[in-house]
Design a protein around this motif. Structure first.
Motif, PDB file in Angstrom:
ATOM      1  N   ASN A 368      -8.881 -12.886 -16.693  1.00 26.99           N
ATOM      2  CA  ASN A 368      -8.382 -12.208 -18.134  1.00 26.99           C
ATOM      3  C   ASN A 368      -7.516 -13.447 -18.783  1.00 26.99           C
ATOM      4  N   PRO A 369      -8.206 -13.723 -20.024  1.00 24.86           N
ATOM      5  CA  PRO A 369      -7.837 -14.985 -20.586  1.00 24.86           C
ATOM      6  C   PRO A 369      -6.425 -14.666 -21.267  1.00 24.86           C
ATOM      7  N   LEU A 370      -5.942 -13.556 -21.230  1.00 26.99           N
ATOM      8  CA  LEU A 370      -4.404 -13.343 -21.842  1.00 26.99           C
ATOM      9  C   LEU A 370      -3.281 -13.577 -20.679  1.00 26.99           C
ATOM     10  N   LEU A 371      -3.708 -13.606 -19.371  1.00 26.88           N
ATOM     11  CA  LEU A 371      -2.758 -13.816 -18.327  1.00 26.88           C
ATOM     12  C   LEU A 371      -2.754 -15.130 -17.786  1.00 26.88           C
ATOM     13  N   PRO A 372      -1.455 -15.796 -17.953  1.00 29.11           N
ATOM     14  CA  PRO A 372      -1.323 -17.273 -17.547  1.00 29.11           C
ATOM     15  C   PRO A 372      -1.864 -17.352 -15.988  1.00 29.11           C
ATOM     16  N   PRO A 373      -2.244 -18.384 -15.639  1.00 28.61           N
ATOM     17  CA  PRO A 373      -3.019 -18.820 -14.388  1.00 28.61           C
ATOM     18  C   PRO A 373      -1.610 -18.809 -13.281  1.00 28.61           C
ATOM     19  N   VAL A 374      -0.441 -19.090 -13.657  1.00 31.43           N
ATOM     20  CA  VAL A 374       0.633 -19.328 -12.854  1.00 31.43           C
ATOM     21  C   VAL A 374       1.805 -18.524 -13.381  1.00 31.43           C
ATOM     22  N   HIS A 501      -3.795 -10.871 -11.183  1.00 28.28           N
ATOM     23  CA  HIS A 501      -4.806 -11.484 -11.245  1.00 28.28           C
ATOM     24  C   HIS A 501      -5.799 -10.723 -10.145  1.00 28.28           C
ATOM     25  N   GLU A 502      -5.202 -10.135  -9.120  1.00 30.37           N
ATOM     26  CA  GLU A 502      -6.185  -9.386  -7.924  1.00 30.37           C
ATOM     27  C   GLU A 502      -5.404  -7.968  -7.660  1.00 30.37           C
ATOM     28  N   VAL A 503      -6.235  -7.154  -7.341  1.00 27.96           N
ATOM     29  CA  VAL A 503      -5.549  -5.768  -6.939  1.00 27.96           C
ATOM     30  C   VAL A 503      -6.001  -5.711  -5.255  1.00 27.96           C
ATOM     31  N   TRP A 504      -4.819  -5.502  -4.638  1.00 22.52           N
ATOM     32  CA  TRP A 504      -5.010  -5.406  -2.964  1.00 22.52           C
ATOM     33  C   TRP A 504      -4.587  -3.937  -2.755  1.00 22.52           C
ATOM     34  N   VAL A 505      -5.488  -3.220  -2.104  1.00 26.31           N
ATOM     35  CA  VAL A 505      -4.870  -1.949  -1.604  1.00 26.31           C
ATOM     36  C   VAL A 505      -4.734  -1.704  -0.126  1.00 26.31           C
ATOM     37  N   THR A 506      -3.824  -0.979   0.210  1.00 27.64           N
ATOM     38  CA  THR A 506      -3.736  -0.784   1.876  1.00 27.64           C
ATOM     39  C   THR A 506      -4.027   0.565   1.934  1.00 27.64           C
ATOM     40  N   ILE A 507      -4.802   0.927   3.104  1.00 30.18           N
ATOM     41  CA  ILE A 507      -5.283   2.269   3.167  1.00 30.18           C
ATOM     42  C   ILE A 507      -4.830   2.660   4.820  1.00 30.18           C
ATOM     43  N   ILE A 508      -4.829   3.971   5.009  1.00 30.94           N
ATOM     44  CA  ILE A 508      -4.621   4.514   6.270  1.00 30.94           C
ATOM     45  C   ILE A 508      -5.275   6.053   6.382  1.00 30.94           C
ATOM     46  N   PRO A 509      -5.660   6.346   7.375  1.00 33.98           N
ATOM     47  CA  PRO A 509      -6.157   7.922   7.623  1.00 33.98           C
ATOM     48  C   PRO A 509      -5.215   8.808   7.472  1.00 33.98           C
ATOM     49  N   GLU A 510      -5.301   9.870   6.795  1.00 31.91           N
ATOM     50  CA  GLU A 510      -4.445  10.694   6.106  1.00 31.91           C
ATOM     51  C   GLU A 510      -3.442  11.425   7.238  1.00 31.91           C
ATOM     52  N   ASP A 511      -4.305  11.777   8.485  1.00 29.23           N
ATOM     53  CA  ASP A 511      -3.594  12.151   9.530  1.00 29.23           C
ATOM     54  C   ASP A 511      -2.277  11.205   9.988  1.00 29.23           C
ATOM     55  N   GLU A 512      -2.926   9.959   9.940  1.00 31.49           N
ATOM     56  CA  GLU A 512      -1.718   8.691  10.407  1.00 31.49           C
ATOM     57  C   GLU A 512      -0.493   8.588   9.305  1.00 31.49           C
ATOM     58  N   ALA A 513      -1.223   8.789   8.000  1.00 33.34           N
ATOM     59  CA  ALA A 513      -0.042   8.654   6.870  1.00 33.34           C
ATOM     60  C   ALA A 513       1.028  10.106   7.093  1.00 33.34           C
ATOM     61  N   VAL A 514       0.280  11.093   7.454  1.00 32.55           N
ATOM     62  CA  VAL A 514       1.428  12.179   7.526  1.00 32.55           C
ATOM     63  C   VAL A 514       2.433  11.905   8.761  1.00 32.55           C
ATOM     64  N   LEU A 515       1.873  11.482   9.544  1.00 32.34           N
ATOM     65  CA  LEU A 515       3.017  11.200  10.832  1.00 32.34           C
ATOM     66  C   LEU A 515       3.922  10.309  10.601  1.00 32.34           C
ATOM     67  N   ARG A 516       3.537   9.334   9.872  1.00 36.50           N
ATOM     68  CA  ARG A 516       4.433   8.212   9.164  1.00 36.50           C
ATOM     69  C   ARG A 516       5.571   8.678   8.473  1.00 36.50           C
ATOM     70  N   ILE A 517       4.906   9.613   7.255  1.00 36.20           N
ATOM     71  CA  ILE A 517       5.851  10.178   6.300  1.00 36.20           C
ATOM     72  C   ILE A 517       6.729  11.115   7.095  1.00 36.20           C
ATOM     73  N   THR A 518       6.345  11.967   7.793  1.00 37.06           N
ATOM     74  CA  THR A 518       7.175  12.983   8.426  1.00 37.06           C
ATOM     75  C   THR A 518       8.407  12.423   9.435  1.00 37.06           C
ATOM     76  N   ALA A 519       8.177  11.306  10.064  1.00 36.39           N
ATOM     77  CA  ALA A 519       8.801  10.625  10.976  1.00 36.39           C
ATOM     78  C   ALA A 519       9.954   9.649  10.032  1.00 36.39           C
ATOM     79  N   ARG A 520       9.688   8.972   8.894  1.00 34.20           N
ATOM     80  CA  ARG A 520      10.478   8.173   7.940  1.00 34.20           C
ATOM     81  C   ARG A 520      11.165   9.008   7.010  1.00 34.20           C
ATOM     82  N   ASP A 521      10.494   9.970   6.478  1.00 38.09           N
ATOM     83  CA  ASP A 521      11.307  10.759   5.315  1.00 38.09           C
ATOM     84  C   ASP A 521      11.876  12.175   5.917  1.00 38.09           C
ATOM     85  N   ARG A 522      11.462  12.521   7.208  1.00 37.62           N
ATOM     86  CA  ARG A 522      12.013  13.981   7.706  1.00 37.62           C
ATOM     87  C   ARG A 522      11.797  14.943   6.846  1.00 37.62           C
ATOM     88  N   VAL A 523      10.434  15.116   6.363  1.00 43.40           N
ATOM     89  CA  VAL A 523       9.908  16.189   5.657  1.00 43.40           C
ATOM     90  C   VAL A 523       8.943  16.961   6.452  1.00 43.40           C
TER      91      VAL A 523
END
Length: 635
Positions: A368-374, A501-523
């Motif tokens: 992306n020439p419009l994006l400064p390198p630093v 400059h770069e896109v990083w994506v974190t992934i997790i299986p849906e069932d594991e994500a549900v366990l984490r969300i319910t434990a963390r947010d108490r929903v």
């Protein structure tokens, strides 16, 4: 056009360490009973000459040292060939894993399979065209006299030219490791044993008209190739491959990184056309476990491994129920993975290969020439519960500037902010607390499940958040910071990729994500799943990612991996030198380097994502260099 004229001959007992050719063909001439001992050192030597694709042509007993014309002939399949194929791919995985090795079987045909060849014993009436044209031909043929080199090389070139369409100006390399140096893994067969094996009559291999296999065949590896090659060896007419798709992929580890069905088909077709073009190939999608194996009356044999034998037995049970004859179960051994980590399977497997892709550069970033390198800006995205924020905080601990877009979102809702008045005008004053602050829960109720209203809100808020993020990046630039990490769950959905400059994506299986969300947010589980459904899916985000990370594995495993995985893919510069982070040493003076300690990785009360192997070039050059390389510079 095939150029079989003599070219400058390169006789190579010990090839130089630099690869010279993209594609080569290795002609193995040793007797069957000695070939198993020769494979590993020959492959190791060949890997120093060929850097991408290595075809292997088997012609045991071929004499390249006579003045006569050495030509290809049909070779009947024997059990030793099947074992040799398995060993060859196993050794290739150990000593030259970077090479795409393919064993060619055009010259193998049973008497049953010779029907229709009009009595000719030449498997190559015209040279076979391979997917990649060989630029060099190599052989293990032993030189009895160094003076034979030119004769053997010319004979080898003519032989290869009669079999395959090679690149004009085909080069020759003679590999002849001495038997005394072949026992690399403690294998020291007695001379009498070799003689006994050589004198034994080869056991014929039963072949069949139609053979079937099934699998995912994601990122073709040595175990896949063994299965496919042996199936081709067994088949005389037709080879049916059931290829897992849709429903059968749902429970696969890191399913988001499985290659698309169309790509897997293309790679299978290319491989099979190279291996044995005379067969009829049928690749069919599998949405359930059995596919054509239980309905095709012409099938005679199914090839299974130790792990899938029960599946083969289930196929036969279904066939009997359908009034069909049972299939012969031809069992092959699984190939062990000598390089597997503690959380990977012991066998060579696609799931392990997908694991090793985590943290590596899957697709190059677009300039992306419009994006400064630093500063170098990494956009870190991922669904709820994916461990995205924990990863961002780890990078922050290593020196990166973390920009929390969620915090920027809170700022946009504050009284006096540019978006505040527009949000109140759009959604009404009943979304306000008594102190006039926006009640985000009340606002959420108004937009939840209503795409139009949600878009009205994001059209107001997202541009304002983007401005705040850009301001933070500019501030980091003015302060001389070299790396920024934008922690943004909606990075892709909001179209903010022009800021990074770069896109990083974190992934997790849906069932594991549900366990984490319910434990963390108490929903409730239902609310957690609704939240995930409202976000971009893992697969959709992975399609647009340069780097993919996953935080599924145990935190203790993460702690043991530490910087080993963080610095795995590349090296950083030590002044003008090359530093191998895996060795933690300077390439010139071998001075030991100590990366950040375990304390740098610990976050009180934070879940620790385990897969940080492959933090990319920028982090290695900027963060690692500043964090600990300065202390080890060489004069």
């Amino acid at each position: 056009m095939i150029n079989c004229s003599p070219t400058p001959v390169r006789v190579c007992h010990r090839p130089t360490s630099m690869s010279m050719f993209s594609t080569g063909i290795l002609v193995l001439t040793s007797p069957l009973h000695t070939l198993p001992l020769r494979i590993a050192p020959v492959l190791s030597s060949a890997a120093q000459v060929v850097e991408r694709t290595l075809y292997v042509h088997l012609h045991p007993g071929l004499n390249l040292g006579s003045a006569g014309q050495a030509g290809p002939v049909y070779i009947p399949p024997v059990a030793d060939i099947s074992s040799l194929i398995s060993r060859l791919y196993s050794n290739a995985a150990d000593v030259c894993g970077h090479l795409d090795v393919r064993v060619l079987l055009t010259n193998f045909r049973s008497q049953q399979g010779l029907v229709g060849t009009r009595g000719t014993n030449n498997p190559f009436p015209s040279p076979q065209t391979l997917s990649h044209s060989p630029e060099v031909v190599l052989t293990d043929f032993p030189l009895q006299d160094p003076g034979q080199s030119s004769l053997v090389a010319q004979c080898l070139q003519r032989y290869a030219g009669r079999c395959y369409a090679c690149t004009p100006g085909l080069s020759s390399v003679l590999l002849h490791p001495q038997l005394s140096s072949l026992q690399e893994n403690g294998e020291q067969p007695e001379e009498e044993e070799l003689k006994r094996d050589g004198a034994a009559e080869p056991e014929p291999l039963q072949t069949y008209g139609d053979v079937v296999v099934g699998g995912t065949f994601d990122r073709l590896h040595g175990a896949h190739k063994t299965l496919l090659n042996i199936s081709c060896l067994l088949a005389n007419r037709r080879f049916v491959i059931g290829l897992c798709d849709t429903e059968l992929l749902k429970n696969k580890v890191l399913k988001e990184l499985i290659e698309p069905y169309v790509l897997r088909v293309e790679r299978l077709q290319e491989f099979l056309r190279d291996v044995k073009p005379s067969l009829q190939y049928e690749i069919v999608p599998l949405s359930e476990p059995f596919g054509p194996s239980i309905t095709d009356s012409e099938l005679q044999c199914i090839v299974v491994s130790e792990e899938t034998k029960k599946g083969g037995e289930a196929v036969n049970k279904k066939r009997l129920e359908n009034g069909l004859s049972e299939l012969v179960l031809h069992e092959i051994q699984v190939i062990k993975d000598a390089h597997h980590s503690e959380i990977e399977e012991e066998k060579i497997s696609s799931s392990s290969l997908r694991f090793r892709l985590l943290g590596t550069l899957l697709t190059p970033p677009q300039d992306n020439p419009l994006l400064p390198p630093v500063p170098y800006v990494i956009g870190l995205s991922g669904g709820s519960g994916s461990g995205k924020t924990s990863i961002a905080r780890r990078l922050e601990a290593l020196g990166a500037v973390r920009i929390d877009s969620d915090q920027m979102g809170h700022e946009t809702y504050r009284p006096g902010a540019a978006a505040y008045r527009r949000v109140v005008e759009e959604f009404g004053e009943d979304i306000l607390h008594e102190d006039k602050a926006i009640n985000r829960r009340a606002l959420g109720k108004k937009v939840f499940g209503n795409k139009e209203r949600l878009k009205s809100l994001t059209d107001i808020v997202w541009p304002e958040i983007a401005l705040l993020v850009k301001h933070k990046i500019q501030q980091a630039r003015e302060e001389g910071k070299e790396v920024c990490v934008v922690d943004a769950a909606v990075l892709l959905e909001a179209g903010w990729t022009d800021m990074v400059h770069e896109v990083w994506v974190t992934i997790i299986p849906e069932d594991e994500a549900v366990l984490r969300i319910t434990a963390r947010d108490r929903v409730s589980e239902e609310d957690a799943r609704r939240r995930l459904l409202s976000q971009w899916s893992n697969a959709r985000q992975v399609e647009r990612a340069n780097v993919v990370l996953c935080t599924l594995w145990d935190p203790d495993v993460t702690q043991r991996q530490k910087m080993r995985h963080l610095l795995r893919p590349t090296s950083v510069s030590c002044s003008s030198l090359s530093l191998d982070p895996m060795l933690r040493k300077c390439g010139k003076c071998s001075k030991g380097l100590e990366p950040p300690t375990g304390e740098d990785w610990q976050e009180s009360g934070e879940e620790q994502p385990s897969v940080m192997n492959g933090v990319t070039r920028s982090i290695l050059k900027e963060i690692a260099a500043r964090a600990w390389l300065d202390e080890a510079r060489c004069v």
